[in-house]
Design a protein around this motif. Structure first.
Motif, PDB file in Angstrom:
ATOM      1  N   ASN A   1     -47.721  18.940  53.644  1.00  0.00           N
ATOM      2  CA  ASN A   1     -47.765  19.622  54.935  1.00  0.00           C
ATOM      3  C   ASN A   1     -46.433  19.439  55.650  1.00  0.00           C
ATOM      4  OD1 ASN A   1     -48.949  18.791  58.175  1.00  0.00           O
ATOM      5  ND2 ASN A   1     -48.827  20.856  57.403  1.00  0.00           N
TER       6      ASN A   1
ATOM      7  N   SER B   1     -44.153  19.379  52.648  1.00  0.00           N
ATOM      8  CA  SER B   1     -43.973  20.549  51.779  1.00  0.00           C
ATOM      9  C   SER B   1     -42.521  20.676  51.339  1.00  0.00           C
ATOM     10  CB  SER B   1     -44.392  21.831  52.511  1.00  0.00           C
ATOM     11  OG  SER B   1     -45.780  21.968  52.575  1.00  0.00           O
TER      12      SER B   1
ATOM     13  N   SER C   1     -41.701  18.215  48.770  1.00  0.00           N
ATOM     14  CA  SER C   1     -42.319  18.604  47.505  1.00  0.00           C
ATOM     15  C   SER C   1     -41.499  19.670  46.794  1.00  0.00           C
ATOM     16  CB  SER C   1     -43.748  19.115  47.766  1.00  0.00           C
ATOM     17  OG  SER C   1     -44.528  18.156  48.441  1.00  0.00           O
TER      18      SER C   1
ATOM     19  N   LEU D   1     -47.448  23.316  43.163  1.00  0.00           N
ATOM     20  CA  LEU D   1     -47.249  22.937  44.558  1.00  0.00           C
ATOM     21  C   LEU D   1     -48.267  23.635  45.442  1.00  0.00           C
ATOM     22  CD1 LEU D   1     -43.348  23.288  44.965  1.00  0.00           C
ATOM     23  CD2 LEU D   1     -44.641  21.180  44.559  1.00  0.00           C
TER      24      LEU D   1
ATOM     25  N   LEU E   1     -48.339  24.302  49.472  1.00  0.00           N
ATOM     26  CA  LEU E   1     -47.505  24.194  50.668  1.00  0.00           C
ATOM     27  C   LEU E   1     -48.332  24.558  51.895  1.00  0.00           C
ATOM     28  CD1 LEU E   1     -44.336  26.037  49.259  1.00  0.00           C
ATOM     29  CD2 LEU E   1     -44.940  23.601  49.055  1.00  0.00           C
TER      30      LEU E   1
ATOM     31  N   CYS F   1     -45.180  24.945  55.526  1.00  0.00           N
ATOM     32  CA  CYS F   1     -43.933  24.284  55.139  1.00  0.00           C
ATOM     33  C   CYS F   1     -42.923  24.290  56.282  1.00  0.00           C
ATOM     34  CB  CYS F   1     -43.348  25.014  53.924  1.00  0.00           C
ATOM     35  SG  CYS F   1     -41.829  24.285  53.287  1.00  0.00           S
TER      36      CYS F   1
ATOM     37  N   VAL G   1     -49.567  28.803  48.819  1.00  0.00           N
ATOM     38  CA  VAL G   1     -49.093  28.669  50.198  1.00  0.00           C
ATOM     39  C   VAL G   1     -50.270  28.928  51.133  1.00  0.00           C
ATOM     40  CG1 VAL G   1     -47.454  29.456  51.946  1.00  0.00           C
ATOM     41  CG2 VAL G   1     -46.802  29.500  49.521  1.00  0.00           C
TER      42      VAL G   1
END
Length: 280
Positions: free
Chosen positions: A72, A76, A79, A93, A95, A98, A213
């Motif tokens: 978060n 993000s 990451s 991933l 996200l 992000c 996302v």
């Protein structure tokens, strides 16, 4: 699964994800150095690169195998940076709203007008001076004390959460506990005055793993109609391995709308051939 928190938060903010996913997954969460309940050495140069290295080392050494990383805000961005620049076995991933950078200097990297950047630059320079100069240390401390007051934390959370019922005493205490540690002030100043990190749009072309996302439509900090939100929407339209979901919540979807976020992640994991079996 590896969960990574945002600025000012800790792994405790994944209070609705950790017990849910632990039932069917090897599930980890990490507090970034200087944040959460991790150590807060005052002499470290804090940066997205430092945290992404920490995350990559965690995945390699502690997880010890392929991982889906869920972050978060600045979690993000860390990451993405780890997936783009390290050899850690990151195979997907997630996200969650992000961030574009570690601090407000990201505004100089985003697609704003030259005039706005001209106005912003001296303001950011002045803010850096206040945070780093010995002559203004008491002013910086006063700013920090106000920032970490219970009233301000509660007010800020109410601003970034759509579901006000989720802003409870447990959440406020999660934010306050790390801020009360001895060297939290030094870390605070270093993070807000440090380099913002590499903007996500410059990193994501090198990230060739499936990406989910999830974006809160009511986020006042990284709005869906801002430069980064628009970029993410376009990325999902251009890449078949990127899925975008906009849901009614604020900057912390996982805690603002946990049931919906858990369901979205679970469904995505089922469709990701590199992930283990997800909860039914």
């Amino acid at each position: 699964l590896v969960f990574v928190h945002g600025f000012g938060a800790s792994l405790e903010q994944y209070r609705e994800q950790l017990p849910f996913f632990l039932e069917h997954h090897d599930t980890f969460a990490v507090d970034l150095l200087g944040l959460g309940m991790s150590d807060k050495p005052p002499d470290v140069t804090y940066s997205i690169d430092l945290w992404s290295d920490q995350l990559a080392d965690f995945v390699t050494s502690i997880v010890g195998g392929p991982a889906i990383v869920i972050g978060n805000s600045i979690g993000s961005l860390c990451s993405i940076t780890a997936a783009a620049r390290s050899t850690a076995p990151i195979e997907g991933l997630v996200l969650l709203n992000c961030a574009g950078g570690m601090n407000s200097k990201l505004l100089l990297e985003e697609d704003w007008t030259p005039l706005l950047k001209l106005v912003i630059r001296p303001v950011l320079s002045l803010f850096d001076f206040v945070l780093t100069s010995p002559s203004t240390r008491e002013l910086a401390r006063s700013f920090f004390e106000n920032t970490r007051s219970r009233e301000n934390v509660n007010r800020t959370l109410q601003t970034v959460y759509l579901n006000q019922d989720r802003v409870d005493d447990e959440l406020v205490e999660q934010i306050l506990r790390p801020a009360k540690q001895d060297t939290a002030f030094d870390v605070f100043c270093k993070i807000l005055s440090g380099p913002p990190g590499t903007y996500p749009a410059a990193l994501l072309p090198a990230v060739q793993v499936p990406i989910l996302v999830i974006w809160g439509s009511e986020d006042p900090w990284t709005p869906i109609k801002g430069p980064l939100g628009k970029y993410m929407v376009e990325l999902a339209q251009q890449r078949g391995d990127v899925q975008m979901n906009v849901i009614p919540c604020g900057h912390c979807p996982h805690d603002d709308a946990p049931d919906e976020v858990n369901a979205l992640i679970s469904t995505w994991l089922k469709g990701n051939p590199k992930s283990p079996q997800s909860p039914p």
